[in-house]
Motif scaffolding. Structure first.
Motif, PDB file in Angstrom:
ATOM      1  N   MET A   1       7.133  19.021 -24.588  1.00 53.55           N
ATOM      2  CA  MET A   1       8.325  18.773 -23.807  1.00 53.55           C
ATOM      3  C   MET A   1       7.985  18.008 -22.521  1.00 53.55           C
ATOM      4  O   MET A   1       8.757  17.178 -22.106  1.00 53.55           O
ATOM      5  CB  MET A   1       9.009  20.093 -23.460  1.00 53.55           C
ATOM      6  N   ILE A   2       6.870  18.331 -21.906  1.00 51.36           N
ATOM      7  CA  ILE A   2       6.502  17.662 -20.663  1.00 51.36           C
ATOM      8  C   ILE A   2       6.248  16.183 -20.922  1.00 51.36           C
ATOM      9  O   ILE A   2       6.690  15.329 -20.148  1.00 51.36           O
ATOM     10  CB  ILE A   2       5.284  18.336 -20.013  1.00 51.36           C
ATOM     11  N   VAL A   3       5.550  15.867 -22.011  1.00 48.25           N
ATOM     12  CA  VAL A   3       5.263  14.470 -22.317  1.00 48.25           C
ATOM     13  C   VAL A   3       6.568  13.713 -22.515  1.00 48.25           C
ATOM     14  O   VAL A   3       6.766  12.637 -21.944  1.00 48.25           O
ATOM     15  CB  VAL A   3       4.349  14.345 -23.557  1.00 48.25           C
ATOM     16  N   ARG A   4       7.485  14.263 -23.311  1.00 42.88           N
ATOM     17  CA  ARG A   4       8.766  13.586 -23.555  1.00 42.88           C
ATOM     18  C   ARG A   4       9.527  13.381 -22.246  1.00 42.88           C
ATOM     19  O   ARG A   4      10.078  12.308 -21.990  1.00 42.88           O
ATOM     20  CB  ARG A   4       9.612  14.365 -24.554  1.00 42.88           C
ATOM     21  N   SER A   5       9.560  14.396 -21.414  1.00 50.68           N
ATOM     22  CA  SER A   5      10.263  14.282 -20.135  1.00 50.68           C
ATOM     23  C   SER A   5       9.644  13.187 -19.269  1.00 50.68           C
ATOM     24  O   SER A   5      10.366  12.383 -18.664  1.00 50.68           O
ATOM     25  CB  SER A   5      10.223  15.629 -19.408  1.00 50.68           C
ATOM     26  N   ASN A   6       8.331  13.137 -19.222  1.00 51.25           N
ATOM     27  CA  ASN A   6       7.661  12.098 -18.435  1.00 51.25           C
ATOM     28  C   ASN A   6       7.918  10.712 -19.006  1.00 51.25           C
ATOM     29  O   ASN A   6       8.132   9.754 -18.257  1.00 51.25           O
ATOM     30  CB  ASN A   6       6.165  12.373 -18.342  1.00 51.25           C
ATOM     31  N   LEU A   7       7.925  10.593 -20.330  1.00 52.14           N
ATOM     32  CA  LEU A   7       8.217   9.299 -20.939  1.00 52.14           C
ATOM     33  C   LEU A   7       9.652   8.865 -20.651  1.00 52.14           C
ATOM     34  O   LEU A   7       9.915   7.680 -20.434  1.00 52.14           O
ATOM     35  CB  LEU A   7       7.959   9.345 -22.448  1.00 52.14           C
ATOM     36  N   GLU A   8      10.577   9.810 -20.633  1.00 51.04           N
ATOM     37  CA  GLU A   8      11.957   9.486 -20.252  1.00 51.04           C
ATOM     38  C   GLU A   8      12.007   8.969 -18.822  1.00 51.04           C
ATOM     39  O   GLU A   8      12.710   7.995 -18.527  1.00 51.04           O
ATOM     40  CB  GLU A   8      12.851  10.710 -20.393  1.00 51.04           C
ATOM     41  N   ASP A   9      11.265   9.614 -17.931  1.00 53.90           N
ATOM     42  CA  ASP A   9      11.221   9.165 -16.540  1.00 53.90           C
ATOM     43  C   ASP A   9      10.637   7.759 -16.442  1.00 53.90           C
ATOM     44  O   ASP A   9      11.151   6.912 -15.700  1.00 53.90           O
ATOM     45  CB  ASP A   9      10.393  10.127 -15.677  1.00 53.90           C
ATOM     46  N   TRP A  10       9.568   7.497 -17.172  1.00 55.65           N
ATOM     47  CA  TRP A  10       8.957   6.169 -17.155  1.00 55.65           C
ATOM     48  C   TRP A  10       9.942   5.126 -17.665  1.00 55.65           C
ATOM     49  O   TRP A  10      10.077   4.045 -17.090  1.00 55.65           O
ATOM     50  CB  TRP A  10       7.702   6.138 -18.010  1.00 55.65           C
ATOM     51  N   MET A  11      10.635   5.447 -18.770  1.00 58.54           N
ATOM     52  CA  MET A  11      11.591   4.505 -19.336  1.00 58.54           C
ATOM     53  C   MET A  11      12.693   4.200 -18.326  1.00 58.54           C
ATOM     54  O   MET A  11      13.084   3.046 -18.149  1.00 58.54           O
ATOM     55  CB  MET A  11      12.201   5.062 -20.626  1.00 58.54           C
ATOM     56  N   ALA A  12      13.180   5.228 -17.646  1.00 58.57           N
ATOM     57  CA  ALA A  12      14.257   5.024 -16.669  1.00 58.57           C
ATOM     58  C   ALA A  12      13.812   4.102 -15.540  1.00 58.57           C
ATOM     59  O   ALA A  12      14.607   3.319 -15.015  1.00 58.57           O
ATOM     60  CB  ALA A  12      14.709   6.371 -16.106  1.00 58.57           C
ATOM     61  N   LYS A  13      12.532   4.157 -15.177  1.00 56.16           N
ATOM     62  CA  LYS A  13      12.016   3.298 -14.106  1.00 56.16           C
ATOM     63  C   LYS A  13      11.750   1.879 -14.587  1.00 56.16           C
ATOM     64  O   LYS A  13      11.808   0.941 -13.804  1.00 56.16           O
ATOM     65  CB  LYS A  13      10.728   3.899 -13.539  1.00 56.16           C
ATOM     66  N   GLU A  14      11.464   1.727 -15.875  1.00 60.86           N
ATOM     67  CA  GLU A  14      11.099   0.418 -16.408  1.00 60.86           C
ATOM     68  C   GLU A  14      12.288  -0.454 -16.773  1.00 60.86           C
ATOM     69  O   GLU A  14      12.182  -1.670 -16.752  1.00 60.86           O
ATOM     70  CB  GLU A  14      10.193   0.580 -17.628  1.00 60.86           C
ATOM     71  N   ILE A  15      13.386   0.154 -17.146  1.00 59.91           N
ATOM     72  CA  ILE A  15      14.545  -0.644 -17.550  1.00 59.91           C
ATOM     73  C   ILE A  15      15.379  -0.984 -16.320  1.00 59.91           C
ATOM     74  O   ILE A  15      15.369  -0.272 -15.324  1.00 59.91           O
ATOM     75  CB  ILE A  15      15.397   0.089 -18.604  1.00 59.91           C
ATOM     76  N   GLY A  16      16.059  -2.071 -16.409  1.00 58.00           N
ATOM     77  CA  GLY A  16      16.895  -2.480 -15.295  1.00 58.00           C
ATOM     78  C   GLY A  16      18.214  -1.734 -15.279  1.00 58.00           C
ATOM     79  O   GLY A  16      18.646  -1.185 -16.293  1.00 58.00           O
TER      80      GLY A  16
END
Length: 92
Positions: A1-16
């Motif tokens: 769950m932590i990995v998925r949550s962190n990947l969601e955070d990364w995606m939110a920062k990477e997309i415009g």
């Protein structure tokens, strides 16, 4: 769950702004698959889970530079692989 949550955070920062909003953002991880889920059968075995985790690790290494946050996620994936290896086989 932590990995998925962190990947969601990364995606939110990477997309415009405006690229993925509301339901579109959550569909990336939570949408229902049409027909058979290709990962369901694979995730039913230890070997399949290890393969899925290995694929995730390879994808992350391919697209992100080697830096501390990535290494932390890779360590979590490695720990997950170890834990999966210790699981008792399911009785079918």
């Amino acid at each position: 769950m932590i990995v998925r949550s962190n990947l969601e955070d990364w995606m939110a920062k990477e997309i415009g702004p405006g690229q993925l909003e509301g339901p579109e953002f959550f569909d990336v991880y939570y949408r229902e698959h049409e027909g058979e889920n290709p990962f369901r059968a694979q995730a039913a075995t230890r070997e399949g889970l290890v393969a899925i985790l290995g694929s995730l690790k390879a994808k992350l290494q391919a697209v992100y530079p080697d830096y501390a946050p990535l290494r932390q996620e890779l360590d979590r994936i490695d720990m997950s692989v170890k834990l999966v290896g210790r699981m008792k086989p399911t009785q079918g």
